[in-house]
Design a protein around this motif. Sequence first.
Motif, short mmCIF file in Angstrom:
data_model
loop_
_atom_site.label_atom_id
_atom_site.label_comp_id
_atom_site.label_asym_id
_atom_site.label_seq_id
_atom_site.Cartn_x
_atom_site.Cartn_y
_atom_site.Cartn_z
N ALA A 1 0.83 -1.21 0.00
CA ALA A 1 0.00 0.00 0.00
C ALA A 1 0.86 1.25 0.00
N GLY A 2 1.92 1.25 0.79
CA GLY A 2 2.83 2.39 0.81
C GLY A 2 3.49 2.61 -0.53
N PHE A 3 3.90 1.50 -1.16
CA PHE A 3 4.55 1.60 -2.47
C PHE A 3 3.58 2.15 -3.53
N VAL A 4 2.36 1.62 -3.56
CA VAL A 4 1.38 2.02 -4.58
C VAL A 4 0.94 3.46 -4.38
N LEU A 5 0.76 3.88 -3.11
CA LEU A 5 0.25 5.22 -2.84
C LEU A 5 1.35 6.26 -2.68
N GLY A 6 2.61 5.82 -2.69
CA GLY A 6 3.73 6.74 -2.53
C GLY A 6 4.11 7.42 -3.82
N ASP A 7 5.23 8.18 -3.76
CA ASP A 7 5.68 8.94 -4.92
C ASP A 7 6.10 8.04 -6.08
N GLY A 8 6.42 6.79 -5.78
CA GLY A 8 6.84 5.88 -6.83
C GLY A 8 5.71 5.45 -7.75
N ALA A 9 4.44 5.69 -7.35
CA ALA A 9 3.31 5.26 -8.18
C ALA A 9 2.25 6.37 -8.24
N LEU A 10 1.27 6.34 -7.34
CA LEU A 10 0.15 7.27 -7.43
C LEU A 10 0.44 8.64 -6.84
N GLY A 11 1.38 8.74 -5.93
CA GLY A 11 1.74 10.03 -5.35
C GLY A 11 0.76 10.57 -4.33
N VAL A 12 -0.09 9.71 -3.77
CA VAL A 12 -1.04 10.17 -2.74
C VAL A 12 -0.30 10.54 -1.46
N VAL A 13 0.69 9.73 -1.10
CA VAL A 13 1.52 9.99 0.08
C VAL A 13 2.90 10.42 -0.41
N SER A 14 3.29 11.63 -0.08
CA SER A 14 4.58 12.16 -0.52
C SER A 14 5.50 12.32 0.68
N LEU A 15 6.57 11.52 0.70
CA LEU A 15 7.52 11.56 1.81
C LEU A 15 8.94 11.58 1.27
N ALA A 16 9.82 12.23 2.02
CA ALA A 16 11.24 12.21 1.71
C ALA A 16 11.98 11.58 2.88
N PRO A 17 13.11 10.93 2.63
CA PRO A 17 13.84 10.27 3.72
C PRO A 17 14.21 11.19 4.87
N ASP A 18 14.43 12.47 4.58
CA ASP A 18 14.85 13.40 5.63
C ASP A 18 13.67 14.09 6.31
N ASP A 19 12.43 13.69 6.00
CA ASP A 19 11.28 14.25 6.70
C ASP A 19 11.32 13.89 8.18
N GLU A 20 10.97 14.83 9.03
CA GLU A 20 11.01 14.59 10.47
C GLU A 20 10.07 13.45 10.86
N LEU A 21 8.94 13.34 10.18
CA LEU A 21 7.98 12.29 10.48
C LEU A 21 8.60 10.91 10.30
N VAL A 22 9.41 10.73 9.27
CA VAL A 22 10.01 9.43 8.99
C VAL A 22 10.91 9.01 10.15
N GLY A 23 11.79 9.91 10.58
CA GLY A 23 12.71 9.59 11.66
C GLY A 23 12.00 9.37 12.98
N THR A 24 11.03 10.21 13.28
CA THR A 24 10.31 10.10 14.56
C THR A 24 9.52 8.80 14.63
N LEU A 25 8.81 8.48 13.56
CA LEU A 25 8.01 7.26 13.54
C LEU A 25 8.89 6.02 13.64
N ALA A 26 10.00 6.02 12.91
CA ALA A 26 10.92 4.89 12.97
C ALA A 26 11.48 4.71 14.37
N GLU A 27 11.82 5.82 15.02
CA GLU A 27 12.38 5.77 16.37
C GLU A 27 11.37 5.21 17.37
N LEU A 28 10.14 5.74 17.33
CA LEU A 28 9.11 5.27 18.26
C LEU A 28 8.74 3.82 18.01
N ALA A 29 8.64 3.43 16.75
CA ALA A 29 8.24 2.06 16.43
C ALA A 29 9.30 1.08 16.89
N LEU A 30 10.57 1.37 16.63
CA LEU A 30 11.63 0.44 17.04
C LEU A 30 11.73 0.39 18.56
#
Length: 423
Positions: free
Chosen positions: A36-65
């Motif tokens: 779902a992330g792949f299909v809806l991300g920038d690589g396909a439909l572009g519904v969810v637009s994220l960059a690796p350096d987005d604060e959300l990416v780092g924060t979510l990864a930190e909390l999840a781990l």
Amino acid sequence: MDPLLIVFAGVLLLAVLLSSLAHRTILSTAALFLVAGFVLGDGALGVVSLAPDDELVGTLAELALFAVLFTDGMRVGWQDLRTAWRLPGRALGWGLPLTLVITALGAHYVVGLGWVESLLIGAILAPTDPVFAAALVGNEKVPPRLRQLLNVESGVNDGLALPFVMVFLAVAAGSDNLHLGDLGLELGLGVLIGVVVPWLAIKVEQTRWFSASTQYEPLNALAIGLLVLALGKATHGNLFLAAFAAGITVATFGQRQRESFEHFGELIAELLKLAALLVFGALISLPLLGSVGWQGWVFAVLALIAARPIAIWISFLGAGLTVREQAAVAWFGPKGFASVVYGLIVLASGISTAQGVFQLVAVTIVLSILLHSSTDIVVARWFDDEREVPAWYGAARRLRDRTRGQSGQNPTAPAPRPAEPDR
């Protein structure tokens, strides 16, 4: 943020509605969020637009781990490790470092990476994920020692691989940023916070002045985890080792807290895991999957079908496992959530080879999720005794019993012996 929240809520609802089917088939909830992330991300439909350096990416990864390592540690208190250490000890003491080294050899000689980057990739891909072996671990016909082995190994190896990831990442960052003394202090402080805070909290509750009500009991371990997280951030201790050590400490000294938090904690960790998998999928694109070249795909295949099986075969020589058991352990070394987050940490680290390392890790994880999540049911059925009997044999036996029943014979009685001839 709004599109991501809407997408996550929708995919989560779909996953809940399909969860019963997923337990009976090759459908995987983790794979659903990744796709779902792949299909809806920038690589396909572009519904969810994220960059690796987005604060959300780092924060979510930190909390999840943090949540995953905390709940993983809570599954394996010292008493559990003492009573079930023989086989998991082989997998962790020999299998984990051997998998790391063999994977690093593949990254160096197949892809051509430097030794430091190769060892970093080996450390990232060494941990296994219990999610993709759920059908195997949950099948009561699978030998208990095999289920226990996979449970303990997957619960501990995330935390054991973490120091290797941090050290190799620090070395890859270059001599200007390499301060092993500071790194050792960070890791040691994380462990100290993870042991002292839960121990003190549990001892305080055990005094006659304090007692948690039944309603609030599940929040006890949650409060401990949040306090460990806050102190780790305030003191710059390693959050992930603090989480793992805190989980083990709660499991060791607070059996009641462990039992009351178990189901609640796993739900929290699962929510954060699925959200991180959705984000990870959104960061993957077709150009990324193609940029690794044929060498990258060869490496990914070898990392799954060679590194773990060879390491397990060496580790369990003389252990007494059957061929079927050893094959199941060797195959179910899937690269899952911890590897996802370690890959995101490297991507956000800013090292010169971050993009290349992340691409190889991403390709391997995607392949692992698709392969392992679609074969856990199949491998689990190897241990179903009824399925070991050929179908034609079962049909022939039923026909024979039916024929005997119609002729008035007891189908369970032995056939009469022929009369002996007169002498």
